[in-house]
Design a protein around this motif. Structure first.
Motif, PDB file in Angstrom:
ATOM      1  N   VAL A 125       7.166   1.609  -7.962  1.00  9.33           N
ATOM      2  CA  VAL A 125       5.932   1.342  -7.343  1.00  9.33           C
ATOM      3  C   VAL A 125       6.207   1.711  -6.087  1.00  9.33           C
ATOM      4  N   ASP A 126       7.008   0.936  -5.459  1.00  6.01           N
ATOM      5  CA  ASP A 126       7.564   1.174  -3.849  1.00  6.01           C
ATOM      6  C   ASP A 126       7.736   2.586  -3.432  1.00  6.01           C
ATOM      7  N   LYS A 127       8.499   3.268  -4.232  1.00  8.23           N
ATOM      8  CA  LYS A 127       8.816   4.660  -3.772  1.00  8.23           C
ATOM      9  C   LYS A 127       7.605   5.714  -4.109  1.00  8.23           C
ATOM     10  N   ALA A 128       6.845   5.609  -5.144  1.00 14.18           N
ATOM     11  CA  ALA A 128       5.679   6.256  -5.365  1.00 14.18           C
ATOM     12  C   ALA A 128       4.480   5.840  -4.108  1.00 14.18           C
ATOM     13  N   THR A 129       4.544   4.552  -3.818  1.00 16.15           N
ATOM     14  CA  THR A 129       3.382   4.533  -2.990  1.00 16.15           C
ATOM     15  C   THR A 129       3.557   4.358  -1.568  1.00 16.15           C
ATOM     16  N   ASN A 130       4.807   3.983  -0.953  1.00 16.34           N
ATOM     17  CA  ASN A 130       5.203   4.338   0.264  1.00 16.34           C
ATOM     18  C   ASN A 130       5.841   5.257   0.741  1.00 16.34           C
ATOM     19  N   PHE A 178      -5.233   5.943  -2.899  1.00 15.47           N
ATOM     20  CA  PHE A 178      -4.886   7.514  -2.577  1.00 15.47           C
ATOM     21  C   PHE A 178      -6.264   8.076  -3.222  1.00 15.47           C
ATOM     22  N   PRO A 179      -7.352   8.233  -2.524  1.00 15.92           N
ATOM     23  CA  PRO A 179      -8.677   8.625  -2.766  1.00 15.92           C
ATOM     24  C   PRO A 179      -8.486  10.457  -3.025  1.00 15.92           C
TER      25      PRO A 179
END
Ligand code: IBG
Length: 221
Positions: A125-130, A178-179
């Motif tokens: 989740v950290d790597k994907a979103t940040n 992330f629209p």
């Protein structure tokens, strides 16, 4: 010989799934030969079909191709999913390599031991979103086009969609901030060949279930 590419791997995602996605997006029918046991792998190895004794292996156009990047580059080139020129191709390569780093984390999630799973999910989740999603969101925002690169579908789009869907399997609201990735997902999912691959009954594989992990490990170790 049917003339269709023949994919040799176990009956699950692993390293073959992006190749299945790419063929499906290109509208190419393919056959699959599933390894069920270690003996099946040994048979292929002893038969001299595996250059590095590893699968994925794809029989295509008279070749027995191994190494996932080589296979997907061949398919992408053959089916015009690799940009219009060298610079588009360079961009696609950068985007794809970033996605593959994230894909590696996603692909190995269900193979983690129980006591490491929570931490592994937090890393995903950290790597994907940040790190990763902001890059693709910005690319789409900056050029305002439908595809990641240029004016046509490429292997970058196909792998981005696959990766977004896998990330959502881990955390359903992971695209909330992330629209443009959300609209990208809807748009690319609607391309007829891809839409078909997303329907039940296609050759797309489900996530590897925990109960199947020991069997898969037995084949490859
Ligand atoms: N660089 C190769 C590629 O990209 O094709 C790596 C291929 C690879 O790791 N193959 C494994 C293999 O054949 C199967 S995928 N191993 C047998 C051997 O003797 O080396 C294993 C894998 C799974 C899930 I399943 C996550 C990561 C790896």
């Amino acid at each position: 010989m049917s003339g269709k590419p023949k994919l040799h791997y176990f009956n699950g995602r692993g390293r073959m799934e992006p190749i299945r996605w790419l063929l499906a997006a290109a509208g190419v029918e393919f056959e699959e030969c599933f390894l069920e046991t270690k003996d099946d792998l040994i048979k292929l190895q002893k038969g001299g079909s595996l250059l590095f004794q590893q699968v994925p292996m794809v029989e295509i156009d008279g070749m027995k191709m191994v190494q996932t990047r080589a296979i997907s580059n061949y398919i992408a080139t053959k089916y015009n999913l690799y940009g219009k020129d060298l610079k588009e191709r360079a961009l696609i390569d950068m985007y794809v390599e970033g996605l593959l780093d994230l894909y590696e984390l996603l692909m190995t999630h269900n193979f983690q031991p129980a006591d490491k799973k929570e931490q592994h999910l937090a890393t995903i989740v950290d790597k994907a979103t940040n790190r990763y999603f902001p890059v693709y969101e910005k690319v789409l925002r900056d050029h305002g086009q439908d595809f990641l690169v240029g004016k046509q579908l490429s292997k970058g789009d196909v792998l981005l969609l696959e990766t977004l869907l896998m990330a959502e399997e881990c955390k359903p609201d992971i695209l909330a901030k992330f629209p443009l990735l959300q609209s990208f997902k809807a748009r690319i999912s609607n391309i007829p060949t891809i839409k078909k691959f997303l329907q039940p009954g296609s050759q797309r594989k489900p996530p590897t279930q925990e109960k199947d992990v020991p069997k898969v490990i037995k084949i490859f170790h």
